[in-house]
Design an enzyme around this catalytic site. Structure first.
Site, PDB file in Angstrom:
ATOM      1  CG  ASP A  80     -87.043 -35.637  23.902  1.00  0.00           C
ATOM      2  OD1 ASP A  80     -86.227 -35.155  23.542  1.00  0.00           O
ATOM      3  OD2 ASP A  80     -87.118 -36.641  24.018  1.00  0.00           O
ATOM      4  CG  ASP A  88     -85.841 -39.072  19.057  1.00  0.00           C
ATOM      5  OD1 ASP A  88     -85.708 -39.792  17.877  1.00  0.00           O
ATOM      6  OD2 ASP A  88     -84.070 -38.219  18.559  1.00  0.00           O
ATOM      7  CB  THR A 141     -84.129 -32.987  19.475  1.00  0.00           C
ATOM      8  OG1 THR A 141     -83.487 -34.340  19.161  1.00  0.00           O
ATOM      9  CG2 THR A 141     -83.348 -32.287  18.133  1.00  0.00           C
ATOM     10  CB  SER A 142     -80.184 -34.766  22.267  1.00  0.00           C
ATOM     11  OG  SER A 142     -80.053 -34.907  23.650  1.00  0.00           O
ATOM     12  CE  LYS A 151     -83.119 -32.559  25.056  1.00  0.00           C
ATOM     13  NZ  LYS A 151     -84.659 -33.329  24.661  1.00  0.00           N
ATOM     14  CG  ASP A 184     -88.702 -39.857  25.814  1.00  0.00           C
ATOM     15  OD1 ASP A 184     -88.525 -41.161  25.341  1.00  0.00           O
ATOM     16  OD2 ASP A 184     -87.769 -39.243  25.046  1.00  0.00           O
TER      17      ASP A 184
END
Length: 223
Positions: free
Chosen positions: A19, A21, A112-113, A144, A169
């Site tokens: 991931d 961020d 990543t989103s 996600k 995270d």
């Protein structure tokens, strides 16, 4: 294999999936500045709302609010533009740059989103060279905690999901990693409060290193 069955430090992996961020870089201050302004404009409880934004795509965060009379796609584009413009304070998680640079280029990916343009902007702001393989918000129909993003990351690397270690995270990302069938390790450097999880945790990358063997497998080792 779950973290309860065996430690990620006792296992070999074909690839690492990260991931972005909160996992390899800290963008919390910038993200919360943008989202707080948006929430205030729409009359939301800013403090409560900000606890819901991390790890999810902007379009999913906005859609969940079910606000009447708004164009969620247009609002998401506006959020992305504001976040691209504001990267003040975006920094790498301690040790992340050296750790990522130590990995074979064909054995890791960012999942990543964030939209692609924002992901590229934040990675460069944090001093992280974008990897050859990235999965971003535009690449999947469902964000996600749906595992589609991680499944696509493994596919693009040419490895099976069960041979991947996911670094996460946020709760929604952890759920996505678990649902994909991968092992998961949680990075806590950006957390403001203790996190309770069944998965192994590292505070940063300063206490670990990766080792690649001749067969192309990776091991995560404690220093």
């Amino acid at each position: 294999m779950s973290a309860n069955d065996s430690s990620v430090f006792d296992h070999r992996y074909r690839a690492f999936l990260f991931d972005m961020d909160g996992t390899i870089l800290n963008s919390i201050a910038a993200a919360e500045r943008v989202w707080a302004a948006w929430a205030e404009r729409h009359g939301l409880d800013v403090e409560a709302f900000l606890t819901t934004i991390h790890g999810a795509r902007a379009i999913d965060t906005i859609t969940r609010q079910a606000l009447p009379g708004i164009d969620a796609q247009a609002e998401a584009r506006g959020i992305t533009e504001a976040e691209i413009a504001d990267v003040e304070g975006v920094v790498a998680i301690p040790g992340a740059v050296a750790f990522l640079n130590s990995l074979p280029a064909n054995r890791w990916a960012v999942v990543t989103s964030a939209p692609s343009a924002l992901a590229q902007r934040r990675l460069l702001a944090a001093g992280i060279a974008p990897p050859a393989v990235m999965v971003t918000a535009e690449d999947v129909a469902r964000g996600k905690p749906d595992p589609a993003c991680y499944l696509l990351g493994a596919q693009r690397l040419g490895v099976s999901m069960e041979e991947c270690l996911v670094f996460e995270d946020a709760p929604v990302g952890i759920r996505a990693g678990v649902a994909s069938g991968a092992d998961v390790i949680v990075v806590t450097s950006a957390h403001r409060a203790p996190m309770h999880t069944e998965h192994p945790m590292i505070d940063s990358y300063e206490g670990v290193h990766a080792q690649a063997d001749d067969a192309g497998y990776l091991r995560l080792l404690r220093r």
